[in-house]
Design a protein around this motif. Sequence first.
Motif, PDB file in Angstrom:
ATOM      1  N   LYS A   1       0.333   6.628  -6.389  1.00 26.37           N
ATOM      2  CA  LYS A   1      -0.752   5.699  -6.071  1.00 26.37           C
ATOM      3  C   LYS A   1      -0.882   5.489  -4.566  1.00 26.37           C
ATOM      4  CE  LYS A   1      -2.437   1.084  -7.275  1.00 26.37           C
ATOM      5  NZ  LYS A   1      -2.162  -0.153  -8.063  1.00 26.37           N
ATOM      6  N   ALA A   2       0.246   5.478  -3.853  1.00 27.98           N
ATOM      7  CA  ALA A   2       0.229   5.193  -2.425  1.00 27.98           C
ATOM      8  C   ALA A   2      -0.134   6.410  -1.580  1.00 27.98           C
ATOM      9  CB  ALA A   2       1.593   4.645  -1.993  1.00 27.98           C
ATOM     10  N   ALA A   3       0.007   7.603  -2.118  1.00 24.85           N
ATOM     11  CA  ALA A   3      -0.234   8.817  -1.338  1.00 24.85           C
ATOM     12  C   ALA A   3      -1.693   8.882  -0.894  1.00 24.85           C
ATOM     13  CB  ALA A   3       0.117  10.040  -2.164  1.00 24.85           C
ATOM     14  N   MET A   4      -1.914   9.080   0.410  1.00 19.84           N
ATOM     15  CA  MET A   4      -3.268   9.108   0.967  1.00 19.84           C
ATOM     16  C   MET A   4      -3.505  10.319   1.865  1.00 19.84           C
ATOM     17  SD  MET A   4      -4.641   6.425  -0.351  1.00 19.84           S
ATOM     18  CE  MET A   4      -6.127   6.294   0.648  1.00 19.84           C
TER      19      MET A   4
ATOM     20  N   MET B   1      -2.161  17.129  -5.699  1.00 16.27           N
ATOM     21  CA  MET B   1      -3.066  17.624  -4.669  1.00 16.27           C
ATOM     22  C   MET B   1      -3.947  16.476  -4.198  1.00 16.27           C
ATOM     23  SD  MET B   1      -2.020  20.736  -4.832  1.00 16.27           S
ATOM     24  CE  MET B   1      -3.185  21.600  -3.769  1.00 16.27           C
ATOM     25  N   ILE B   2      -3.964  16.233  -2.876  1.00 15.59           N
ATOM     26  CA  ILE B   2      -4.743  15.142  -2.283  1.00 15.59           C
ATOM     27  C   ILE B   2      -5.828  15.765  -1.402  1.00 15.59           C
ATOM     28  CG2 ILE B   2      -4.663  13.025  -0.933  1.00 15.59           C
ATOM     29  CD1 ILE B   2      -1.606  13.015  -1.488  1.00 15.59           C
ATOM     30  N   GLN B   3      -7.084  15.517  -1.726  1.00 19.45           N
ATOM     31  CA  GLN B   3      -8.210  16.080  -0.996  1.00 19.45           C
ATOM     32  C   GLN B   3      -8.554  15.211   0.209  1.00 19.45           C
ATOM     33  OE1 GLN B   3      -9.251  19.046  -1.889  1.00 19.45           O
ATOM     34  NE2 GLN B   3      -7.859  18.958  -3.665  1.00 19.45           N
ATOM     35  N   PRO B   4      -9.212  15.791   1.240  1.00 15.68           N
ATOM     36  CA  PRO B   4      -9.604  15.003   2.429  1.00 15.68           C
ATOM     37  C   PRO B   4     -10.444  13.775   2.083  1.00 15.68           C
ATOM     38  CG  PRO B   4      -9.856  17.333   2.855  1.00 15.68           C
ATOM     39  CD  PRO B   4      -9.534  17.202   1.392  1.00 15.68           C
TER      40      PRO B   4
END
Length: 288
Positions: free
Chosen positions: A10-13, A27-30
């Motif tokens: 949840k915290a990953a940005m 996987m975290i997108q821009p």
Amino acid sequence: MGKLSATAVKAAMRPGRLGDGDGLFLMIQPGGGKSWVCRVQKNGTRRDFGLGSVSKVSLATARERAREIRTWVELGLDPIFERRKVRGIPTFRQASAKVIAANSKTWRNEKHEKQWLQTLETYVFPQIGDLQVHEITGPMIRNLLSDIWLAKPETARRVRQRIGTVLDWAYASGYRETEAPMRAITKGLPRQPKQDGHFAAMPYTKVSAFMVKLTERESFSRLALRFAILTAVRSGEVRGAAWEEFDLEEKLWTIPASRMKASREHVIPLIDNVSHGTIDVVTRHRMI
């Protein structure tokens, strides 16, 4: 135990990739979007499988799906096909509906769609329409074609082609493990009788006399044939001609792209014999 926690997910940005272990990645997108990916490598080949958005798939569910995929790969199974089976494999009837819907956008008229439906409803659905596409075998297809292969050869070839198109879609969509053996099916059927070729073309030296003979009596078919000869177009373009396509003042016939085989607008200059002869006679018939 995985490396990630629900709180960390949840915290990953920061855009990038965070590993949970055993090939599961966050996987975290821009733009902030987050999704799960399972990476599997076997025999030197690496494949990535999307597991869904973080907003819909929890960490625990992602881990379970990743374990399932790794198991399938170890067993020599295709995860895409296995996941399709879990969601439900369509029947041939359902797959046909999807294929027709997808292709109808490229078909130029409704007649083609009706022909597809008619042949499938008449010759295919009664025998294999309610079977799931992965259950359909070569012998099944061969048996239903054999009923019409010699009696209706042209129809049978069209039915064969349409069955193949539907099953190709099913294979490409992961609903079948193998392609339909259409080539082998054809070899297992008897040789169809040879069809007569096209009608022989009229020698050009006889065309002028034929044109004169056509004028001996007025009828729509004779006028249409004269018009086709004078404009050198296909018969379908003459039969489907609409009055708004003609500009008699400019002596032009503009056939829209939607009615042309090449899907390009075609403009034909009209001479007096065509624009004020044939068309005027047709107009008189229409008014009568």
